[in-house]
Design a protein around this motif. Structure first.
Motif: not given
Length: 243
Positions: A70-72, A154-158
């Motif tokens: 999800t985008s969140g 790859g994406y930043t999760a927090a």
């Protein structure tokens, strides 16, 4: 997180010394165990020829093995860059790679150029990097667990959370020092004092090093030089612990 960080002048003064000297000085204060506060051998300096990196941790978590559902689940780069403003000094971006085993690169040249443009002075990750030639050309210090060609999903999760990197926990705002020897934290409560003590510590060690440069050096003379070095360091330690 500290309310006030080191001044630019103090940071430049600290960068005159290496991380082993910084770690040795921290030991004088006896504020943490001697085997704590620095990253292990899994976090390596990508560019040993670069000057030391000194800045405050901007923490984040990264995933590369699967896309966000999800985008969140994904934190934007914009939000990450804006978070630098809350730090008491220049940012060092510290990424914990959440995937095990590691599958793709935490960072590349576009990310590093973006981070540098908005005030970061380096990046540290428990994961893997790529585009190392291009990142070197940016003059951007990087510390990683290796290199790999793809960024995967790859994406930043927090962001802004405690992260576990190189065997230690890094909190937002922790002061970090990195060079060819590795990365160490500097307790914020003694940071200014550490800066002040580095020159005196180096001068004490120079007693031994200078003696060894002598053509007439003897084992007995070396012992005397070592004892003088120890005496100076004991006096320095006593002084900083009673402040």
């Amino acid at each position: 997180m500290p309310n006030k960080g080191l001044s630019n002048e103090e940071i430049e003064q600290l960068k005159r010394y290496d991380s082993p000297t910084v770690c040795n000085v921290i030991e004088l204060f006896d504020v943490r165990p001697r085997d704590a506060g620095y990253m292990n051998e899994h976090v390596k300096c990508c560019f040993p020829e670069m000057p030391p990196m000194v800045g405050y941790a901007s923490t984040a978590m990264r995933r590369c093995a699967s896309a966000p559902r999800t985008s969140g689940e994904q934190v934007s780069l914009e939000a990450q860059l804006e978070s630098f403003e809350a730090l008491p000094g220049p940012a060092v971006v510290v990424y914990q790679d959440l995937d095990e085993p590691k599958v793709a690169a935490t960072f590349g040249d576009i990310m590093c150029k973006s981070l540098k443009t908005f005030g970061a002075v380096g990046i540290v990750t428990s994961g893997i990097g790529r585009d190392l030639d291009q990142v070197r050309a940016l003059d951007f210090p990087a510390f990683t667990n290796g290199a790999i060609s793809s960024h995967g999903y790859g994406y930043t999760a927090a962001i802004g959370v405690p992260v576990h990197v190189g065997g230690i926990t890094i909190h937002p705002g922790d002061l970090l020092y990195g060079d060819c020897n590795g990365v160490t934290t500097i307790p914020n409560e003694i940071a200014s004092e550490v800066v002040d003590c580095c020159a005196e510590f180096a001068a004490a060690e120079a007693v031994v090093l200078n003696y060894l440069d002598r053509s007439d050096a003897t084992p007995k003379g070396l012992t005397e030089a070592q004892n003088e070095c120890k005496r100076r360091l004991a006096e320095l330690s006593e002084r900083v612990r009673t402040k």
